[in-house]
Design a protein around this motif. Structure first.
Motif, PDB file in Angstrom:
ATOM      1  N   PHE A  92       0.773  -0.909  -0.077  1.00 35.74           N
ATOM      2  CA  PHE A  92      -0.071   0.016   0.001  1.00 35.74           C
ATOM      3  C   PHE A  92       0.847   1.268   0.044  1.00 35.74           C
ATOM      4  O   PHE A  92       0.444   1.926  -0.790  1.00 35.74           O
ATOM      5  N   HIS A  93       2.051   1.192   0.790  1.00 31.62           N
ATOM      6  CA  HIS A  93       2.854   2.386   0.476  1.00 31.62           C
ATOM      7  C   HIS A  93       2.048   3.527   1.226  1.00 31.62           C
ATOM      8  O   HIS A  93       1.859   4.494   0.302  1.00 31.62           O
ATOM      9  N   LEU A  94       1.730   3.465   2.265  1.00 31.68           N
ATOM     10  CA  LEU A  94       1.249   4.474   3.470  1.00 31.68           C
ATOM     11  C   LEU A  94       1.873   4.790   4.287  1.00 31.68           C
ATOM     12  O   LEU A  94       2.733   4.067   4.244  1.00 31.68           O
ATOM     13  N   VAL A  95       2.158   6.019   4.656  1.00 29.68           N
ATOM     14  CA  VAL A  95       3.435   7.266   5.441  1.00 29.68           C
ATOM     15  C   VAL A  95       2.717   6.447   6.417  1.00 29.68           C
ATOM     16  O   VAL A  95       1.502   6.879   7.229  1.00 29.68           O
ATOM     17  N   PRO A  96       3.157   5.183   8.016  1.00 24.04           N
ATOM     18  CA  PRO A  96       2.436   5.018   8.797  1.00 24.04           C
ATOM     19  C   PRO A  96       2.848   5.851   9.514  1.00 24.04           C
ATOM     20  O   PRO A  96       1.971   5.722  10.883  1.00 24.04           O
ATOM     21  N   THR A  97       3.123   7.383  10.124  1.00 19.92           N
ATOM     22  CA  THR A  97       2.668   7.644  10.970  1.00 19.92           C
ATOM     23  C   THR A  97       2.369   9.007  10.586  1.00 19.92           C
ATOM     24  O   THR A  97       1.877  10.115  10.852  1.00 19.92           O
ATOM     25  N   MET A  98       1.093   8.883   9.340  1.00 20.36           N
ATOM     26  CA  MET A  98       0.226   9.583   8.919  1.00 20.36           C
ATOM     27  C   MET A  98      -1.228   9.472   9.153  1.00 20.36           C
ATOM     28  O   MET A  98      -1.436   7.724   8.506  1.00 20.36           O
ATOM     29  N   THR A  99      -2.346  10.290   8.776  1.00 21.83           N
ATOM     30  CA  THR A  99      -3.332   9.374   9.129  1.00 21.83           C
ATOM     31  C   THR A  99      -3.956   9.128   7.384  1.00 21.83           C
ATOM     32  O   THR A  99      -3.231   9.715   6.970  1.00 21.83           O
ATOM     33  N   ALA A 100      -4.917   8.668   8.347  1.00 20.33           N
ATOM     34  CA  ALA A 100      -5.695   8.459   6.131  1.00 20.33           C
ATOM     35  C   ALA A 100      -5.788   9.205   5.730  1.00 20.33           C
ATOM     36  O   ALA A 100      -5.340   9.550   4.648  1.00 20.33           O
ATOM     37  N   LEU A 101      -6.228  10.653   6.573  1.00 20.35           N
ATOM     38  CA  LEU A 101      -6.707  11.881   5.830  1.00 20.35           C
ATOM     39  C   LEU A 101      -5.192  12.308   4.876  1.00 20.35           C
ATOM     40  O   LEU A 101      -4.753  12.929   3.808  1.00 20.35           O
ATOM     41  N   GLU A 102      -4.094  12.622   6.112  1.00 20.31           N
ATOM     42  CA  GLU A 102      -2.973  12.658   5.951  1.00 20.31           C
ATOM     43  C   GLU A 102      -2.129  12.330   4.569  1.00 20.31           C
ATOM     44  O   GLU A 102      -1.855  12.747   3.455  1.00 20.31           O
ATOM     45  N   ASN A 103      -2.156  11.075   4.681  1.00 25.48           N
ATOM     46  CA  ASN A 103      -1.741  10.378   3.931  1.00 25.48           C
ATOM     47  C   ASN A 103      -2.857  10.136   2.433  1.00 25.48           C
ATOM     48  O   ASN A 103      -2.429  10.490   1.068  1.00 25.48           O
ATOM     49  N   THR A 104      -4.431  10.522   2.125  1.00 27.06           N
ATOM     50  CA  THR A 104      -4.598  10.920   0.799  1.00 27.06           C
ATOM     51  C   THR A 104      -4.250  12.070  -0.219  1.00 27.06           C
ATOM     52  O   THR A 104      -4.450  12.450  -0.950  1.00 27.06           O
ATOM     53  N   ALA A 105      -4.112  13.281   1.255  1.00 25.23           N
ATOM     54  CA  ALA A 105      -3.725  14.281   1.205  1.00 25.23           C
ATOM     55  C   ALA A 105      -2.490  15.300   0.586  1.00 25.23           C
ATOM     56  O   ALA A 105      -2.221  16.226   0.195  1.00 25.23           O
ATOM     57  N   ILE A 106      -1.683  13.647   0.413  1.00 30.62           N
ATOM     58  CA  ILE A 106      -0.293  14.182  -0.127  1.00 30.62           C
ATOM     59  C   ILE A 106      -0.371  15.101  -0.661  1.00 30.62           C
ATOM     60  O   ILE A 106       0.414  15.658  -1.086  1.00 30.62           O
ATOM     61  N   PRO A 107      -0.719  13.650  -2.370  1.00 31.80           N
ATOM     62  CA  PRO A 107      -0.546  14.570  -3.801  1.00 31.80           C
ATOM     63  C   PRO A 107      -0.566  16.282  -3.381  1.00 31.80           C
ATOM     64  O   PRO A 107      -0.410  17.272  -3.861  1.00 31.80           O
ATOM     65  N   LEU A 108      -2.571  16.636  -2.978  1.00 34.41           N
ATOM     66  CA  LEU A 108      -2.892  18.077  -3.531  1.00 34.41           C
ATOM     67  C   LEU A 108      -1.192  18.608  -2.180  1.00 34.41           C
ATOM     68  O   LEU A 108      -1.092  19.546  -2.390  1.00 34.41           O
ATOM     69  N   GLU A 109      -1.196  18.746  -1.313  1.00 33.54           N
ATOM     70  CA  GLU A 109      -0.504  19.122  -0.145  1.00 33.54           C
ATOM     71  C   GLU A 109       1.140  19.649  -1.129  1.00 33.54           C
ATOM     72  O   GLU A 109       1.205  20.613  -1.098  1.00 33.54           O
ATOM     73  N   LEU A 110       1.862  18.928  -2.034  1.00 32.72           N
ATOM     74  CA  LEU A 110       2.411  18.857  -2.754  1.00 32.72           C
ATOM     75  C   LEU A 110       2.492  20.174  -3.357  1.00 32.72           C
ATOM     76  O   LEU A 110       3.135  20.725  -3.794  1.00 32.72           O
ATOM     77  N   ALA A 111       1.112  19.778  -4.269  1.00 29.58           N
ATOM     78  CA  ALA A 111       0.969  20.831  -4.792  1.00 29.58           C
ATOM     79  C   ALA A 111       1.125  22.336  -5.001  1.00 29.58           C
ATOM     80  O   ALA A 111       0.296  22.577  -5.054  1.00 29.58           O
ATOM     81  N   GLY A 112       0.645  22.290  -3.458  1.00 27.91           N
ATOM     82  CA  GLY A 112       0.567  23.756  -2.813  1.00 27.91           C
ATOM     83  C   GLY A 112      -0.828  23.854  -2.482  1.00 27.91           C
ATOM     84  O   GLY A 112      -1.408  24.924  -2.572  1.00 27.91           O
ATOM     85  N   ARG A 113      -1.806  23.031  -2.804  1.00 24.79           N
ATOM     86  CA  ARG A 113      -3.541  22.980  -3.043  1.00 24.79           C
ATOM     87  C   ARG A 113      -4.430  23.457  -0.859  1.00 24.79           C
ATOM     88  O   ARG A 113      -3.833  22.484  -0.621  1.00 24.79           O
ATOM     89  N   SER A 114      -4.427  24.597  -1.329  1.00 29.06           N
ATOM     90  CA  SER A 114      -5.288  24.433  -0.292  1.00 29.06           C
ATOM     91  C   SER A 114      -6.484  24.269   0.456  1.00 29.06           C
ATOM     92  O   SER A 114      -6.649  24.332   1.567  1.00 29.06           O
ATOM     93  N   ASP A 115      -7.134  23.419  -0.235  1.00 32.35           N
ATOM     94  CA  ASP A 115      -7.831  22.509  -0.023  1.00 32.35           C
ATOM     95  C   ASP A 115      -7.760  21.202  -0.004  1.00 32.35           C
ATOM     96  O   ASP A 115      -9.178  20.323  -0.472  1.00 32.35           O
ATOM     97  N   ALA A 116      -6.861  21.345   0.199  1.00 32.09           N
ATOM     98  CA  ALA A 116      -6.350  20.069   0.018  1.00 32.09           C
ATOM     99  C   ALA A 116      -6.831  18.484   0.961  1.00 32.09           C
ATOM    100  O   ALA A 116      -7.400  17.182   0.460  1.00 32.09           O
ATOM    101  N   PHE A 117      -7.252  19.046   1.976  1.00 33.78           N
ATOM    102  CA  PHE A 117      -8.080  17.954   2.935  1.00 33.78           C
ATOM    103  C   PHE A 117      -8.799  17.612   3.459  1.00 33.78           C
ATOM    104  O   PHE A 117      -9.597  17.131   3.345  1.00 33.78           O
ATOM    105  N   ALA A 118     -10.091  18.965   2.302  1.00 32.33           N
ATOM    106  CA  ALA A 118     -11.427  18.867   2.255  1.00 32.33           C
ATOM    107  C   ALA A 118     -11.479  17.864   0.933  1.00 32.33           C
ATOM    108  O   ALA A 118     -12.877  17.167   1.372  1.00 32.33           O
ATOM    109  N   ARG A 119     -10.715  17.991   0.121  1.00 31.14           N
ATOM    110  CA  ARG A 119     -10.726  17.286  -0.822  1.00 31.14           C
ATOM    111  C   ARG A 119     -10.512  15.674  -0.250  1.00 31.14           C
ATOM    112  O   ARG A 119     -11.085  14.851  -1.170  1.00 31.14           O
ATOM    113  N   ALA A 120      -9.435  15.941   0.104  1.00 37.23           N
ATOM    114  CA  ALA A 120      -9.081  14.269   0.273  1.00 37.23           C
ATOM    115  C   ALA A 120      -9.827  13.930   1.848  1.00 37.23           C
ATOM    116  O   ALA A 120     -10.415  12.001   1.412  1.00 37.23           O
TER     117      ALA A 120
END
Length: 230
Positions: A92-120
């Motif tokens: 699965f290659h999930l980051v073990p120290t990040m929650t499901a929400l944080e793991n899902t938001a990674i691509p949007l966070e890297l893109a600098g999206r302000s709505d990363a967590f809402a979309r995740a």
């Protein structure tokens, strides 16, 4: 969406140079679903890696979404993947120290999206994990972890999803649930889907079944004929 022309991949080993891909020609349209089948060592994963830009073809032309990879730097390829390609692995290659929400938001966070967590949060709801957003991978079952991996792959609404044995570590029933989710998400976003599988039933779900052996495509069942294309 995908255009490979006489693509070859040769890698060095202790025994000398090894031919991994031997002149691959392939065209896949937007929204198509394609399965790659064949014995271990036939070149399936290597072809996925080349299409993702994670491995450079030794010879030939690779273009995805109209972008020719030949002229792109490693940084350019990373940005292209971030914005246009989602990848789902057997592990699965999930980051073990990040929650499901944080793991899902990674691509949007890297893109600098302000709505990363809402979309995740929305896509976790879509895969049935709206109640598990604050849980860590170690607190989730294998099927739930793969749902998070799917959500992460689709969260940026990529043009292309590449999946390498996405149900390989799951039991039959859980794997079937993941398959249904993957196809539902692909249809909803008109995403091109290419997956590697050893499951004949899963392969047949796709528009095309591409059979590989010894670094070559030996069969492309369901491919449009040249006459139809013309």
């Amino acid at each position: 969406m995908i255009s490979l022309q006489d693509v070859q991949l040769r890698l060095g080993s202790g025994a000398g140079e090894v031919n991994i891909l031997r002149g691959i020609d392939l065209a896949v349209g937007r929204g198509e679903t394609v399965s790659l089948v064949g014995p271990s060592g036939s070149g399936k994963t290597s072809m996925i890696m080349v299409i993702a830009g994670l491995e450079r073809a030794t010879d030939g032309r690779v273009a995805v979404g109209g972008r020719d990879f030949g002229g792109l730097s490693e940084d350019d390829l990373s940005l292209f993947r971030r914005d246009h390609v989602g990848i789902v692995f057997q592990s699965f290659h999930l980051v073990p120290t990040m929650t499901a929400l944080e793991n899902t938001a990674i691509p949007l966070e890297l893109a600098g999206r302000s709505d990363a967590f809402a979309r995740a949060g929305k896509i976790l709801e879509a895969v049935g994990l709206g109640h598990r957003t604050t849980h860590y991978p170690g607190q989730l079952s294998g099927g739930e972890q793969q749902r998070v991996a799917l959500a992460r792959a689709f969260v940026a609404e990529p043009d292309l999803i590449l999946a390498d044995e996405p149900t390989g570590n799951l039991d039959g029933e859980t794997g079937q649930q993941i398959v249904e989710l993957m196809f539902d998400l692909s249809r909803a976003h008109d995403t091109t889907l290419m997956l590697i599988t050893h499951d004949p039933k899963l392969a047949e779900r796709c528009d095309r079944v591409i059979r590989m052996a010894d670094g070559r495509i030996i069969e492309d069942a369901g491919a449009p004929s040249m006459a139809a294309a013309g």
